[in-house]
Design an enzyme around this catalytic site. Structure first.
Site, PDB file in Angstrom:
ATOM      1  N   GLU A 161      36.851  30.542  38.911  1.00  0.00           N
ATOM      2  CA  GLU A 161      36.804  31.016  37.532  1.00  0.00           C
ATOM      3  C   GLU A 161      37.314  32.455  37.439  1.00  0.00           C
ATOM      4  O   GLU A 161      36.769  33.354  38.072  1.00  0.00           O
ATOM      5  CB  GLU A 161      35.365  30.957  37.004  1.00  0.00           C
ATOM      6  CG  GLU A 161      34.747  29.573  37.071  1.00  0.00           C
ATOM      7  CD  GLU A 161      33.292  29.570  36.652  1.00  0.00           C
ATOM      8  OE1 GLU A 161      32.812  30.620  36.172  1.00  0.00           O
ATOM      9  OE2 GLU A 161      32.636  28.532  36.806  1.00  0.00           O
ATOM     10  N   GLN A 174      33.331  33.308  40.675  1.00  0.00           N
ATOM     11  CA  GLN A 174      33.896  33.959  39.501  1.00  0.00           C
ATOM     12  C   GLN A 174      34.461  35.315  39.883  1.00  0.00           C
ATOM     13  O   GLN A 174      33.894  36.023  40.713  1.00  0.00           O
ATOM     14  CB  GLN A 174      32.811  34.098  38.423  1.00  0.00           C
ATOM     15  CG  GLN A 174      33.257  34.753  37.140  1.00  0.00           C
ATOM     16  CD  GLN A 174      32.852  36.214  37.054  1.00  0.00           C
ATOM     17  OE1 GLN A 174      31.873  36.633  37.671  1.00  0.00           O
ATOM     18  NE2 GLN A 174      33.602  37.000  36.308  1.00  0.00           N
ATOM     19  N   SER A 175      35.625  35.664  39.323  1.00  0.00           N
ATOM     20  CA  SER A 175      36.287  36.936  39.580  1.00  0.00           C
ATOM     21  C   SER A 175      36.583  37.072  41.081  1.00  0.00           C
ATOM     22  O   SER A 175      37.269  36.242  41.652  1.00  0.00           O
ATOM     23  CB  SER A 175      35.420  38.085  39.055  1.00  0.00           C
ATOM     24  OG  SER A 175      36.129  39.300  39.066  1.00  0.00           O
ATOM     25  N   PHE A 176      36.044  38.096  41.744  1.00  0.00           N
ATOM     26  CA  PHE A 176      36.287  38.227  43.180  1.00  0.00           C
ATOM     27  C   PHE A 176      35.760  37.018  43.927  1.00  0.00           C
ATOM     28  O   PHE A 176      36.326  36.600  44.944  1.00  0.00           O
ATOM     29  CB  PHE A 176      35.632  39.509  43.706  1.00  0.00           C
ATOM     30  CG  PHE A 176      36.067  39.878  45.097  1.00  0.00           C
ATOM     31  CD1 PHE A 176      37.208  40.629  45.296  1.00  0.00           C
ATOM     32  CD2 PHE A 176      35.350  39.456  46.201  1.00  0.00           C
ATOM     33  CE1 PHE A 176      37.631  40.962  46.574  1.00  0.00           C
ATOM     34  CE2 PHE A 176      35.756  39.782  47.483  1.00  0.00           C
ATOM     35  CZ  PHE A 176      36.908  40.538  47.671  1.00  0.00           C
ATOM     36  N   ALA A 198      35.944  34.054  42.876  1.00  0.00           N
ATOM     37  CA  ALA A 198      36.976  33.023  42.780  1.00  0.00           C
ATOM     38  C   ALA A 198      37.991  33.197  43.900  1.00  0.00           C
ATOM     39  O   ALA A 198      38.457  32.221  44.490  1.00  0.00           O
ATOM     40  CB  ALA A 198      37.659  33.093  41.423  1.00  0.00           C
TER      41      ALA A 198
END
Length: 211
Positions: A187, A161-163, A165
């Site tokens: 994500e 998720q975020s970084f 991802a």
């Protein structure tokens, strides 16, 4: 009550001292039984605290398997930037409750993970991607060892998720991970620094999905 957990298992040696700004090195062997009842240290970023330190390259495993022959699917989870695998929102119990072996891990971030200097390139032959090499080392550890925890090494999905991802995108694209994963779930990440849908790294970044 039907889920077993192992926390703070080293997948590489401490990246401190002479290993700083170098690719991850093999974890030293240990004698006896390794206690895996608590999370390892979180890799340093902008935060400080007693649970933060450079000797941080560890994995955590949640498994519902009752046998090493279970061959359950595996999720390999990369956390968001500025956080660590011990963050409560990354608890793997929920996924394990759905018959998935869930693995989280810590990787170097900030300057310790991404510092780019020509001097370091001359010294080690590489520079600026230590954090990504940590992720790949952790993935290789999982591929080699997850069967002992009831997981299927041929059914690993890299997710984040975020970084995290972004890390998952790099895992997907790297030739170093060939044959190690079955798929990727990214994500709220970005494709690369030139993604036209991303105009900054502020709060809006976390609401943009480029799956």
């Amino acid at each position: 009550k039907n889920i077993s957990t192992w926390k703070g298992v080293p997948y590489a040696a401490s990246p401190a001292g002479e290993n700083r700004w170098r690719p991850p090195q093999p974890a030293p062997a240990w004698n006896g039984t390794l206690k895996t009842t608590s999370f390892g240290l979180t890799c340093p970023s902008t935060e400080t605290g007693d649970d933060i330190g450079e000797d941080c390259l560890t994995v955590n495993i949640w498994s519902p398997a009752t046998s090493a022959d279970a061959k359950l699917p595996v999720m390999f989870w990369s956390n968001a930037g500025g956080e660590g695998s011990s963050t409560s929102t990354y608890d793997g119990g929920g996924m394990a409750g759905k018959d998935i072996v869930f693995v989280s891990y810590n990787y170097r971030v900030g300057a310790l993970g991404w510092l780019t200097l020509s001097e370091l390139e001359k010294e080690t032959g590489a520079t600026g991607n230590y954090g990504l090499l940590d992720s790949i080392a952790a993935l290789k550890w999982v591929h080699e060892n997850i069967a002992a925890f009831g997981g299927d090494p041929d059914a690993i999905t890299a997710a984040g998720q975020s970084f995290g991802a972004g890390v998952s995108y790099h895992i997907l694209n790297s030739h170093l991970t060939k044959g190690l994963i079955k798929g990727v779930i990214a994500e709220s990440g970005i494709k690369d620094p030139y993604d036209p849908n991303v105009y900054g790294y502020g709060s809006d970044y976390h609401h943009m999905s480029t799956l």
